[in-house]
Scaffold this motif. Structure first.
Motif, short mmCIF file in Angstrom:
data_model
loop_
_atom_site.label_atom_id
_atom_site.label_comp_id
_atom_site.label_asym_id
_atom_site.label_seq_id
_atom_site.Cartn_x
_atom_site.Cartn_y
_atom_site.Cartn_z
N GLU A 63 0.84 -1.20 0.00
CA GLU A 63 0.00 0.00 0.00
C GLU A 63 0.87 1.26 0.00
OE1 GLU A 63 -2.42 -0.55 3.42
OE2 GLU A 63 -3.64 -2.14 2.49
N THR A 65 3.82 1.50 -1.36
CA THR A 65 4.37 1.69 -2.71
C THR A 65 3.35 2.37 -3.62
OG1 THR A 65 3.71 -0.51 -3.55
CG2 THR A 65 5.88 -0.33 -2.52
N GLU A 66 2.07 2.05 -3.42
CA GLU A 66 1.04 2.76 -4.19
C GLU A 66 1.05 4.25 -3.86
OE1 GLU A 66 -3.76 3.47 -4.41
OE2 GLU A 66 -3.02 1.71 -3.33
N GLN A 67 1.08 4.56 -2.56
CA GLN A 67 1.06 5.96 -2.14
C GLN A 67 2.29 6.70 -2.64
OE1 GLN A 67 0.69 5.59 2.09
NE2 GLN A 67 -1.38 4.75 1.99
N SER A 69 4.13 6.00 -5.29
CA SER A 69 4.15 6.10 -6.75
C SER A 69 2.98 6.88 -7.31
CB SER A 69 4.13 4.70 -7.36
OG SER A 69 2.88 4.06 -7.10
N ASP A 71 0.36 5.40 -8.21
CA ASP A 71 -0.20 4.46 -9.18
C ASP A 71 -1.16 3.51 -8.47
OD1 ASP A 71 -0.78 2.59 -11.12
OD2 ASP A 71 1.30 2.06 -11.55
N ALA A 72 -2.46 3.67 -8.71
CA ALA A 72 -3.46 2.84 -8.05
C ALA A 72 -3.44 1.41 -8.54
CB ALA A 72 -4.85 3.44 -8.26
N ILE A 74 -0.46 -0.41 -9.25
CA ILE A 74 0.96 -0.73 -9.28
C ILE A 74 1.18 -2.24 -9.37
CG2 ILE A 74 1.16 -0.70 -6.74
CD1 ILE A 74 4.01 0.45 -7.16
N HIS A 145 -2.82 -5.32 -3.89
CA HIS A 145 -1.78 -5.17 -4.91
C HIS A 145 -1.06 -6.49 -5.19
CE1 HIS A 145 -2.60 -0.99 -5.14
NE2 HIS A 145 -2.30 -0.77 -3.87
#
Length: 339
Positions: A63, A65-67, A69, A71-72, A74, A145
């Motif tokens: 989660e 890494t999503e925040q 990047s 990128d929803a 990812i 993810h």
């Protein structure tokens, strides 16, 4: 920043996801060092093939890494950028199989070599085959993810193995649906389902018949000898755990499930109940959460039941406690789950 919850989610899992996600961030202009520090990862986490983390920490890392990047999707995009060899022996066994059917059969057989908490199966009839995997007692499986990465990867690499495009008949994710999942529909060529508690791909028999362009029967034999006998896997709760689940369901009408009450129903002592559950690598709290989580999803799909009524049916004395529990299970509030 490490976040852990109790029960099975705090048990360590072996994962090959950390390196590829960190590498993806770096490739897209994001310095991953802060994440490595926040989650107390090894300094070389970006390059090591496998790391052990509590499942709850793995979900929180993905989660994050999503925040980081923005990128929803990812997980989907890391799968599409997959580097050959990431999954070692299991991957090369799959690549050497003669047909896609044999690839998925072997994935079901050998995936436990990657993570001994994972269960996988492949079932087939005359028209189609279904590949299923997840973590028993964890309705979110590995988290959004990771789930999207996994199913997207199987289809992405499967198309490479067949040397031609194909789409599954159906796709189901363990986790609840994000608000917009059109990128997943575009990747799979079919509208996915969500909230199934396991990750599932269904392929037509004609797709399973497709030959693998990298098939190598001699190499496959060598690789399977090297893999040996996979560790035993439990695809379903054993009889005793299932009986505990049934007893918990029966007590919910009287309020929160109590170990002593369930033990009396099963004609054992509370100590014996604890011991026998431990033999199956679970606890009474895990069992109660599994039952309540399953029933909560079922009840919330009924538009005639209010959220407060659902909470009452699950033995919660107040709505806020149910809200916190449901968010712990799914990452969403009951109202968000209903959309």
């Amino acid at each position: 920043m490490i976040s852990q919850s109790g029960g099975q989610s705090s048990q360590a899992v072996r994962t090959q996801l950390v390196g590829p996600f960190l590498a993806w961030l770096r490739a897209h202009g994001q310095e991953p060092r802060a994440l490595v520090q926040d989650f107390q990862l090894p300094a070389d986490a970006e390059s090591v093939p496998e790391i052990s983390l509590p499942l709850s920490t793995l979900r929180a890392f993905l989660e994050a890494t999503e925040q980081r990047s923005g990128d929803a999707f990812i997980g989907l995009h890391v799968a599409q950028a997959f580097k050959r060899g990431t999954y070692g022996l299991v991957e090369y066994i799959a690549r050497a199989a003669p047909t896609l059917r044999d690839t998925f059969r072997r994935l079901a057989r050998y995936m436990a070599l990657l993570n001994d908490r994972m269960v996988a199966s492949f079932e087939e009839d005359a028209a189609a085959g279904t590949f299923t995997y997840g973590v028993p007692g964890e309705p979110l499986s590995y988290g959004r993810h990771a789930n999207e990465f996994g199913l997207a990867l199987f289809v992405h690499v499967g198309r490479q193995l067949a040397g031609q495009p194909w789409s599954p008949l159906a796709v189901t994710f363990a986790h609840p649906a994000p608000r917009d999942f059109s990128p997943l529909t575009a990747h799979f060529g079919v509208v996915p389902s969500f909230g199934g508690g396991m990750n599932v791909l269904t392929l037509a028999a004609t797709t399973l018949d497709l030959p693998v362009v990298s098939a190598d029967p001699v190499l496959l034999s060598v690789l399977e000898r090297a893999a040996g006998t996979p560790p035993p896997r439990e695809a379903a709760p054993p009889d005793f755990v299932q009986r505990v689940h049934e007893a918990i369901r029966a007590t919910l009408r009287d309020g929160a499930p109590k170990m002593e009450t369930v033990a009396r129903q099963l004609h054992v002592s509370a100590r014996t109940l604890q011991r026998r559950l431990a033999e199956h690598h679970t606890t009474f709290q895990d069992a109660a959460d599994a039952v309540r989580s399953e029933l909560a999803r079922q009840y919330l799909k009924d538009p005639h039941l209010g959220v407060s009524e659902v909470a009452f049916r699950l033995g919660y004395s107040d709505l806020s406690t149910f809200d916190r529990a449901f968010k712990r299970w799914t990452g969403m509030t009951p109202r968000e789950f209903r959309g």
